[in-house]
Scaffold this motif. Structure first.
Motif, short mmCIF file in Angstrom:
data_model
loop_
_atom_site.label_atom_id
_atom_site.label_comp_id
_atom_site.label_asym_id
_atom_site.label_seq_id
_atom_site.Cartn_x
_atom_site.Cartn_y
_atom_site.Cartn_z
N ASN A 142 0.83 -1.21 0.00
CA ASN A 142 0.00 0.00 0.00
C ASN A 142 0.86 1.25 0.00
O ASN A 142 0.53 2.25 -0.67
CB ASN A 142 -0.92 0.01 1.22
N TYR A 173 -3.25 9.49 5.38
CA TYR A 173 -4.58 8.89 5.55
C TYR A 173 -5.64 9.98 5.68
O TYR A 173 -5.42 10.98 6.37
CB TYR A 173 -4.61 8.03 6.82
N SER A 176 -11.12 10.12 8.04
CA SER A 176 -12.04 9.02 8.35
C SER A 176 -11.32 7.71 8.64
O SER A 176 -11.88 6.81 9.25
CB SER A 176 -13.02 8.81 7.20
N MET A 177 -10.06 7.59 8.19
CA MET A 177 -9.32 6.35 8.37
C MET A 177 -8.35 6.40 9.55
O MET A 177 -7.82 5.36 9.96
CB MET A 177 -8.53 6.00 7.10
N GLN A 178 -8.11 7.59 10.09
CA GLN A 178 -7.16 7.69 11.18
C GLN A 178 -7.83 7.24 12.48
O GLN A 178 -8.81 7.83 12.92
CB GLN A 178 -6.67 9.14 11.31
N HIS A 179 -7.31 6.19 13.06
CA HIS A 179 -7.93 5.64 14.25
C HIS A 179 -6.98 4.68 14.93
O HIS A 179 -5.93 4.32 14.42
CB HIS A 179 -9.23 4.90 13.89
N PRO A 183 -11.30 -1.96 12.65
CA PRO A 183 -12.44 -1.60 11.80
C PRO A 183 -13.56 -2.62 11.95
O PRO A 183 -13.32 -3.79 12.21
CB PRO A 183 -11.84 -1.65 10.38
N SER A 194 -11.98 0.76 -1.89
CA SER A 194 -11.08 0.58 -0.76
C SER A 194 -11.88 -0.03 0.38
O SER A 194 -12.60 0.66 1.10
CB SER A 194 -10.48 1.93 -0.33
N SER A 196 -10.84 -1.63 3.10
CA SER A 196 -10.18 -1.71 4.41
C SER A 196 -10.03 -3.15 4.87
O SER A 196 -9.85 -3.40 6.06
CB SER A 196 -10.96 -0.90 5.46
N LEU A 199 -6.82 -3.62 6.67
CA LEU A 199 -6.80 -3.09 8.03
C LEU A 199 -7.53 -4.02 8.99
O LEU A 199 -7.11 -4.19 10.14
CB LEU A 199 -7.44 -1.69 8.06
N LEU A 220 -3.31 4.35 12.95
CA LEU A 220 -3.14 5.04 11.67
C LEU A 220 -3.11 6.54 11.92
O LEU A 220 -4.02 7.07 12.56
CB LEU A 220 -4.28 4.70 10.70
#
Length: 236
Positions: A142, A173, A176-179, A183, A194, A196, A199, A220
Protein backbone atom coordinates in the motif's frame (compact mmCIF):
# COMPACT_ATOMS: atom_id res chain seq x y z
CA UNK A 1 -44.84 -34.90 -1.34
CA UNK A 2 -43.19 -34.94 2.04
CA UNK A 3 -39.57 -35.99 2.07
CA UNK A 4 -38.57 -39.16 3.84
CA UNK A 5 -35.74 -39.44 6.37
CA UNK A 6 -33.70 -41.28 3.74
CA UNK A 7 -34.11 -38.49 1.19
CA UNK A 8 -33.24 -35.88 3.83
CA UNK A 9 -30.04 -37.82 4.58
CA UNK A 10 -29.12 -37.96 0.89
CA UNK A 11 -29.76 -34.23 0.59
CA UNK A 12 -27.37 -33.52 3.46
CA UNK A 13 -24.76 -35.83 1.93
CA UNK A 14 -24.97 -33.98 -1.39
CA UNK A 15 -24.90 -30.49 0.11
CA UNK A 16 -21.88 -28.33 -0.63
CA UNK A 17 -19.99 -26.26 1.91
CA UNK A 18 -19.42 -23.29 -0.38
CA UNK A 19 -17.23 -21.49 2.14
CA UNK A 20 -14.89 -24.47 2.18
CA UNK A 21 -14.93 -24.66 -1.62
CA UNK A 22 -14.10 -20.95 -1.89
CA UNK A 23 -11.35 -21.24 0.72
CA UNK A 24 -9.82 -24.14 -1.20
CA UNK A 25 -9.96 -22.19 -4.46
CA UNK A 26 -8.41 -19.13 -2.83
CA UNK A 27 -5.63 -21.30 -1.41
CA UNK A 28 -4.86 -22.72 -4.87
CA UNK A 29 -4.87 -19.24 -6.42
CA UNK A 30 -2.55 -17.96 -3.69
CA UNK A 31 -0.07 -20.75 -4.40
CA UNK A 32 -0.23 -20.13 -8.15
CA UNK A 33 0.38 -16.42 -7.65
CA UNK A 34 3.31 -17.24 -5.38
CA UNK A 35 4.86 -19.27 -8.21
CA UNK A 36 4.14 -16.42 -10.63
CA UNK A 37 5.90 -13.94 -8.33
CA UNK A 38 8.93 -16.20 -8.14
CA UNK A 39 9.03 -16.33 -11.93
CA UNK A 40 8.74 -12.54 -12.12
CA UNK A 41 11.70 -12.18 -9.73
CA UNK A 42 13.75 -14.56 -11.87
CA UNK A 43 12.83 -12.70 -15.06
CA UNK A 44 13.86 -9.39 -13.50
CA UNK A 45 17.18 -10.86 -12.37
CA UNK A 46 17.89 -12.38 -15.79
CA UNK A 47 16.87 -9.29 -17.77
CA UNK A 48 17.65 -6.45 -15.38
CA UNK A 49 18.90 -4.12 -18.12
CA UNK A 50 15.67 -4.28 -20.13
CA UNK A 51 13.09 -4.91 -17.38
CA UNK A 52 14.47 -3.07 -14.36
CA UNK A 53 12.79 0.24 -15.19
CA UNK A 54 9.95 -1.06 -17.36
CA UNK A 55 6.75 0.54 -16.10
CA UNK A 56 4.63 -2.30 -17.50
CA UNK A 57 6.78 -4.94 -15.83
CA UNK A 58 6.74 -3.06 -12.52
CA UNK A 59 2.96 -2.76 -12.74
CA UNK A 60 2.70 -6.50 -13.41
CA UNK A 61 4.79 -7.31 -10.34
CA UNK A 62 2.95 -4.79 -8.14
CA UNK A 63 -0.52 -6.04 -9.09
CA UNK A 64 0.49 -9.70 -8.72
CA UNK A 65 1.89 -8.94 -5.28
CA UNK A 66 -1.28 -7.07 -4.33
CA UNK A 67 -3.51 -9.97 -5.40
CA UNK A 68 -1.32 -12.44 -3.52
CA UNK A 69 -1.59 -10.31 -0.37
CA UNK A 70 -5.38 -10.07 -0.74
CA UNK A 71 -5.68 -13.84 -0.98
CA UNK A 72 -3.48 -14.33 2.09
CA UNK A 73 -5.75 -11.97 4.00
CA UNK A 74 -8.93 -13.68 2.79
CA UNK A 75 -7.63 -17.05 3.96
CA UNK A 76 -6.69 -15.54 7.30
CA UNK A 77 -10.12 -13.99 7.76
CA UNK A 78 -11.78 -17.28 6.77
CA UNK A 79 -9.73 -19.11 9.39
CA UNK A 80 -10.59 -16.39 11.89
CA UNK A 81 -14.29 -16.92 11.18
CA UNK A 82 -13.82 -20.66 11.66
CA UNK A 83 -12.03 -20.03 14.97
CA UNK A 84 -9.02 -21.70 13.40
CA UNK A 85 -6.52 -18.84 13.39
CA UNK A 86 -4.08 -18.51 16.26
CA UNK A 87 -0.73 -16.86 16.82
CA UNK A 88 2.35 -19.03 17.33
CA UNK A 89 4.56 -16.67 19.29
CA UNK A 90 8.33 -16.93 18.94
CA UNK A 91 11.23 -14.59 19.64
CA UNK A 92 12.72 -12.69 16.68
CA UNK A 93 15.47 -10.12 16.25
CA UNK A 94 13.42 -7.26 14.84
CA UNK A 95 16.04 -5.51 12.63
CA UNK A 96 16.73 -8.77 10.77
CA UNK A 97 13.00 -9.45 10.39
CA UNK A 98 12.40 -6.04 8.81
CA UNK A 99 15.50 -6.27 6.62
CA UNK A 100 14.19 -9.53 5.15
CA UNK A 101 10.93 -7.83 4.20
CA UNK A 102 12.65 -4.88 2.59
CA UNK A 103 14.83 -7.31 0.63
CA UNK A 104 11.71 -9.02 -0.74
CA UNK A 105 10.39 -5.71 -2.07
CA UNK A 106 13.74 -4.20 -3.09
CA UNK A 107 13.62 -5.11 -6.83
CA UNK A 108 10.22 -3.46 -7.23
CA UNK A 109 11.20 -0.45 -5.09
CA UNK A 110 14.33 0.08 -7.16
CA UNK A 111 12.43 -0.42 -10.40
CA UNK A 112 9.97 2.28 -9.36
CA UNK A 113 12.71 4.62 -8.15
CA UNK A 114 11.42 4.64 -4.56
CA UNK A 115 13.91 5.35 -1.77
CA UNK A 116 13.61 3.03 1.23
CA UNK A 117 15.21 2.62 4.63
CA UNK A 118 14.88 0.66 7.87
CA UNK A 119 15.35 2.34 11.25
CA UNK A 120 14.96 -0.31 13.93
CA UNK A 121 16.19 -0.47 17.49
CA UNK A 122 18.32 -3.51 18.31
CA UNK A 123 15.50 -5.29 20.09
CA UNK A 124 13.88 -8.70 20.11
CA UNK A 125 10.14 -9.12 19.65
CA UNK A 126 7.72 -11.92 20.39
CA UNK A 127 5.26 -12.51 17.57
CA UNK A 128 4.00 -14.89 14.90
CA UNK A 129 6.30 -14.18 11.96
CA UNK A 130 3.93 -15.66 9.35
CA UNK A 131 0.98 -13.53 10.47
CA UNK A 132 3.09 -10.40 10.78
CA UNK A 133 4.59 -11.09 7.36
CA UNK A 134 1.09 -11.00 5.87
CA UNK A 135 0.43 -7.65 7.56
CA UNK A 136 3.73 -6.08 6.50
CA UNK A 137 3.59 -7.28 2.92
CA UNK A 138 0.19 -5.67 2.48
CA UNK A 139 1.21 -2.47 4.27
CA UNK A 140 4.42 -2.07 2.26
CA UNK A 141 2.51 -2.71 -0.95
CA UNK A 142 0.00 0.00 0.00
CA UNK A 143 2.86 2.38 0.80
CA UNK A 144 4.33 1.68 -2.65
CA UNK A 145 0.97 2.62 -4.16
CA UNK A 146 0.54 5.91 -2.31
CA UNK A 147 4.08 7.18 -1.75
CA UNK A 148 5.68 9.90 -3.83
CA UNK A 149 9.25 8.71 -3.52
CA UNK A 150 10.16 7.43 -0.02
CA UNK A 151 9.23 4.58 2.35
CA UNK A 152 10.53 4.04 5.86
CA UNK A 153 10.17 0.98 8.09
CA UNK A 154 10.63 1.58 11.82
CA UNK A 155 10.65 -0.48 14.99
CA UNK A 156 11.01 0.54 18.62
CA UNK A 157 9.84 -0.28 22.11
CA UNK A 158 7.21 2.12 23.41
CA UNK A 159 5.24 1.87 26.66
CA UNK A 160 6.07 -1.82 26.91
CA UNK A 161 4.95 -2.58 23.34
CA UNK A 162 6.87 -3.48 20.23
CA UNK A 163 5.83 -0.86 17.68
CA UNK A 164 6.50 -1.60 14.02
CA UNK A 165 5.69 1.17 11.58
CA UNK A 166 5.54 1.76 7.84
CA UNK A 167 5.72 5.40 6.72
CA UNK A 168 5.55 7.07 3.32
CA UNK A 169 5.68 10.59 1.90
CA UNK A 170 2.31 10.48 0.16
CA UNK A 171 -0.83 12.46 0.96
CA UNK A 172 -1.46 10.54 4.17
CA UNK A 173 -4.58 8.89 5.55
CA UNK A 174 -7.89 10.74 5.28
CA UNK A 175 -9.44 11.79 8.57
CA UNK A 176 -12.04 9.02 8.35
CA UNK A 177 -9.32 6.35 8.37
CA UNK A 178 -7.16 7.69 11.18
CA UNK A 179 -7.93 5.64 14.25
CA UNK A 180 -6.73 3.19 16.82
CA UNK A 181 -8.40 -0.18 17.10
CA UNK A 182 -10.31 -2.53 14.84
CA UNK A 183 -12.44 -1.60 11.80
CA UNK A 184 -15.94 -3.04 11.85
CA UNK A 185 -16.08 -5.80 9.22
CA UNK A 186 -19.78 -5.13 8.63
CA UNK A 187 -18.95 -1.55 7.64
CA UNK A 188 -16.53 -2.49 4.85
CA UNK A 189 -17.60 -0.91 1.57
CA UNK A 190 -16.95 -3.09 -1.49
CA UNK A 191 -18.22 -0.35 -3.85
CA UNK A 192 -15.75 2.34 -2.86
CA UNK A 193 -12.62 0.66 -4.24
CA UNK A 194 -11.08 0.58 -0.76
CA UNK A 195 -12.64 -2.05 1.48
CA UNK A 196 -10.18 -1.71 4.41
CA UNK A 197 -9.92 -5.49 4.29
CA UNK A 198 -6.20 -5.21 4.94
CA UNK A 199 -6.80 -3.09 8.03
CA UNK A 200 -9.33 -5.57 9.36
CA UNK A 201 -6.83 -8.38 8.85
CA UNK A 202 -4.01 -6.37 10.46
CA UNK A 203 -6.06 -5.48 13.51
CA UNK A 204 -7.19 -9.10 13.84
CA UNK A 205 -3.57 -10.25 13.76
CA UNK A 206 -2.66 -7.62 16.35
CA UNK A 207 -5.42 -8.78 18.69
CA UNK A 208 -4.19 -12.37 18.44
CA UNK A 209 -1.05 -11.16 20.23
CA UNK A 210 -1.72 -10.65 23.91
CA UNK A 211 0.05 -10.65 27.24
CA UNK A 212 -2.14 -10.75 30.30
CA UNK A 213 -4.78 -8.06 29.88
CA UNK A 214 -2.82 -6.25 27.18
CA UNK A 215 -3.63 -6.88 23.54
CA UNK A 216 -2.20 -5.70 20.25
CA UNK A 217 -3.71 -2.97 18.10
CA UNK A 218 -3.08 -0.88 15.01
CA UNK A 219 -2.70 2.91 14.80
CA UNK A 220 -3.14 5.04 11.67
CA UNK A 221 -2.01 8.66 11.62
CA UNK A 222 -0.12 11.30 9.62
CA UNK A 223 2.43 12.41 12.22
CA UNK A 224 5.47 10.64 10.77
CA UNK A 225 8.83 11.98 9.67
CA UNK A 226 8.12 11.72 5.94
CA UNK A 227 4.96 13.82 6.04
CA UNK A 228 2.62 11.13 4.73
CA UNK A 229 0.71 8.23 6.21
CA UNK A 230 1.96 6.12 9.11
CA UNK A 231 0.75 2.60 9.81
CA UNK A 232 1.74 1.15 13.19
CA UNK A 233 1.11 -2.24 14.72
CA UNK A 234 1.55 -2.41 18.49
CA UNK A 235 2.34 -5.82 19.98
CA UNK A 236 2.67 -6.48 23.73
Amino acid sequence: MNSTPASDERSRDNSIDFSMVLASAVHDMKNSLGMLLNSIDELRADHQASLGESSRFNTLQYEAERMHNDLVQLLGIYRLGENNLSAHIEEHFVPDFLAEHVARHTPLLQGLGIEYAVEAEDINGFFDDDLLTGVLNNTINNAIRYTRSRILLTACERDGYLVIGVEDDGQGYPESMQHTGTPNFKSLDFNSGSTSLGLFFASSVARLHSEGERGGSIHLHNDGRLGGGVFEIWLP
